[in-house]
Enzyme design. Sequence first.
Site, PDB file in Angstrom:
ATOM      1  N   ASP A 306       0.824  -1.219   0.000  1.00 51.04           N
ATOM      2  CA  ASP A 306       0.000   0.000   0.000  1.00 51.04           C
ATOM      3  C   ASP A 306       0.852   1.261   0.000  1.00 51.04           C
ATOM      4  O   ASP A 306       2.038   1.237   0.369  1.00 51.04           O
ATOM      5  CB  ASP A 306      -0.870   0.041   1.265  1.00 51.04           C
ATOM      6  CG  ASP A 306      -1.991  -0.989   1.237  1.00 51.04           C
ATOM      7  OD1 ASP A 306      -1.993  -1.847   0.329  1.00 51.04           O
ATOM      8  OD2 ASP A 306      -2.867  -0.939   2.139  1.00 51.04           O
ATOM      9  N   HIS A 363      -4.948   9.661  -0.007  1.00 49.55           N
ATOM     10  CA  HIS A 363      -4.793   8.882   1.222  1.00 49.55           C
ATOM     11  C   HIS A 363      -4.926   9.768   2.453  1.00 49.55           C
ATOM     12  O   HIS A 363      -4.432   9.473   3.542  1.00 49.55           O
ATOM     13  CB  HIS A 363      -3.433   8.154   1.232  1.00 49.55           C
ATOM     14  CG  HIS A 363      -3.392   6.968   2.157  1.00 49.55           C
ATOM     15  ND1 HIS A 363      -3.378   7.082   3.533  1.00 49.55           N
ATOM     16  CD2 HIS A 363      -3.362   5.637   1.906  1.00 49.55           C
ATOM     17  CE1 HIS A 363      -3.334   5.875   4.076  1.00 49.55           C
ATOM     18  NE2 HIS A 363      -3.322   4.980   3.108  1.00 49.55           N
ATOM     19  N   HIS A 469       3.833  -2.161   3.103  1.00 51.16           N
ATOM     20  CA  HIS A 469       3.857  -0.814   2.524  1.00 51.16           C
ATOM     21  C   HIS A 469       5.177  -0.646   1.794  1.00 51.16           C
ATOM     22  O   HIS A 469       6.239  -0.754   2.415  1.00 51.16           O
ATOM     23  CB  HIS A 469       3.706   0.248   3.626  1.00 51.16           C
ATOM     24  CG  HIS A 469       2.369   0.174   4.312  1.00 51.16           C
ATOM     25  ND1 HIS A 469       2.107  -0.727   5.335  1.00 51.16           N
ATOM     26  CD2 HIS A 469       1.208   0.860   4.115  1.00 51.16           C
ATOM     27  CE1 HIS A 469       0.840  -0.573   5.733  1.00 51.16           C
ATOM     28  NE2 HIS A 469       0.280   0.387   4.999  1.00 51.16           N
TER      29      HIS A 469
HETATM   30 ZN    ZN Z   1      -2.601   2.955   3.390  1.00 51.05          ZN
END
Ligand code: ZN
Length: 509
Positions: A306, A363, A469
């Site tokens: 992500d 985000h 991530h």
């Molecule tokens: Zn995120």
Amino acid sequence: MDKRAREKKKTELSSPTEKIRSEEKKAIRKKKTGVILAIILIYLVVVAAAAIIIDDRHIEIKLNGPEVDLAEVGQPYTDPGAEAFLTGNLFGRGPTELEVKTDSDVDVDVIGDYAVVYSSEILGKRAEIRRSVHVRDTTPPVITLEHEEGYLASWLVGYKEEGFSAYDSHDGDLTDRVVRTEADDTVYYTVTDSSGNETAVERKIEYGISEPMIRLEGGEELEVGAAFSFTDPGYEAIDESGNDLTAYVQVTGEVIPYELGTYGLDYTITNELGESATAHRTVTVVPQKKVETVFPEQKTIYLTFDDGPGPYTARLLDVLARYDAKATFFVTGNGRYYDEDYTDMIGRAYQEGHAIGVHTLTHDYAAVYASRDAFFRDFLAMEEIIYEQTGEYTKLFRFPGGSSNTISRNYCYGIMSSLAEYMTNMGYVYFDWNVDSGDALGGAKSSYEVANNVAAGCLENTVNVVLQHDIKGFSVDAVETILRWGRNNGYVFRALDESSYDAHHGINN
Ligand code: ZN
């Protein structure tokens, strides 16, 4: 003289008898003539008096034609005249025609009432008679209709007047006073002149373009899957003669394309007379067909990264390529804000067989969870970047913070439930995870911890959706270890697709 003297004288005078007799005769004759003259005079006086008394001669005057005659204004007036006679007997004489003098003030150019006086005179006698002449306008105006060769009226714009004029012999041009009405495909023109003479004419309207039929592409009952936008399948409006009036169609009504329900759309052409041709369509927005979840038979790890792309994404792609492992990237627009723009890593990842999903453009919780529309805007903006990078829009996404996040409560109560429903109805598939590498909030600070967390998590499941991530260097650095461990333990590394297990957490807002 005494008596004797007188006698004497008498004797003297009559002494010659003849002389005395002639004297006497003369006197008698004189006397007779006077009497005759007197008688003649008396006779003449009597005759004259009788003539005066018994003379009933008089002038008789009479009109030819009516006592009140009508003349048309502007037209010559023919006077029927009058006749006069000296009539009545005097010693057996009959009527004598007399000359008639006419005195007229008739002006045929001006409407009005006039008098004509006829008179006759003779022997000191005089007679007159009058006639009234009414000069009037009894001629109605004339209406002339113009016609343009080949002109046909149309249902759309109605009848366009081809032109007309009205002329009156007395009033002149009366075009401005024509009263024009339209009814039942007929135009009626009427005009009245100043004397009240009315003229009415009519014109039958011939039509070229008739009332169109509006045909709906896709039918009157349309069922569409929920989506961000609704595109009308189209329509056309054609009349009997094949004239295309589609451009005149006005569409009213609204379809909220992401909200399930039934909507009405009206397709209308209104002509210049205010008449309408219409068609109606109901549009039912239904959920998109859900892709069935397929659980792989083989032990599978779906590595998901992500918040990228970022500075470590290229390195990550290199490692994945080396191991021929596929992963999934839930991307944002933040790759643009490093010293270098890493957005193109989205394209590279896609080219190398990895899956791309939306993780929103910003985000930014406050921004994306402010409202449904705010989320949609942000989501679609990211979709555009993905499209630019890959040539496709994706159906995969991950909510910032996951679907179970509670932070969104700070911005919009209930928004996760609502968004999850809308997005699912629109055919998007959101993924959470069932293995957390801990590289963000889980406290992992090193590649070792990340790899350990992943391995430990994956041991518990056959199908694993792992959260990492790729904006964390140490997390990216753990990937080679994870890949080796997985391979050694019989796992395959796959990219997510719409049929993949979604690992939903359950919604908390
Ligand atoms: Zn995120």
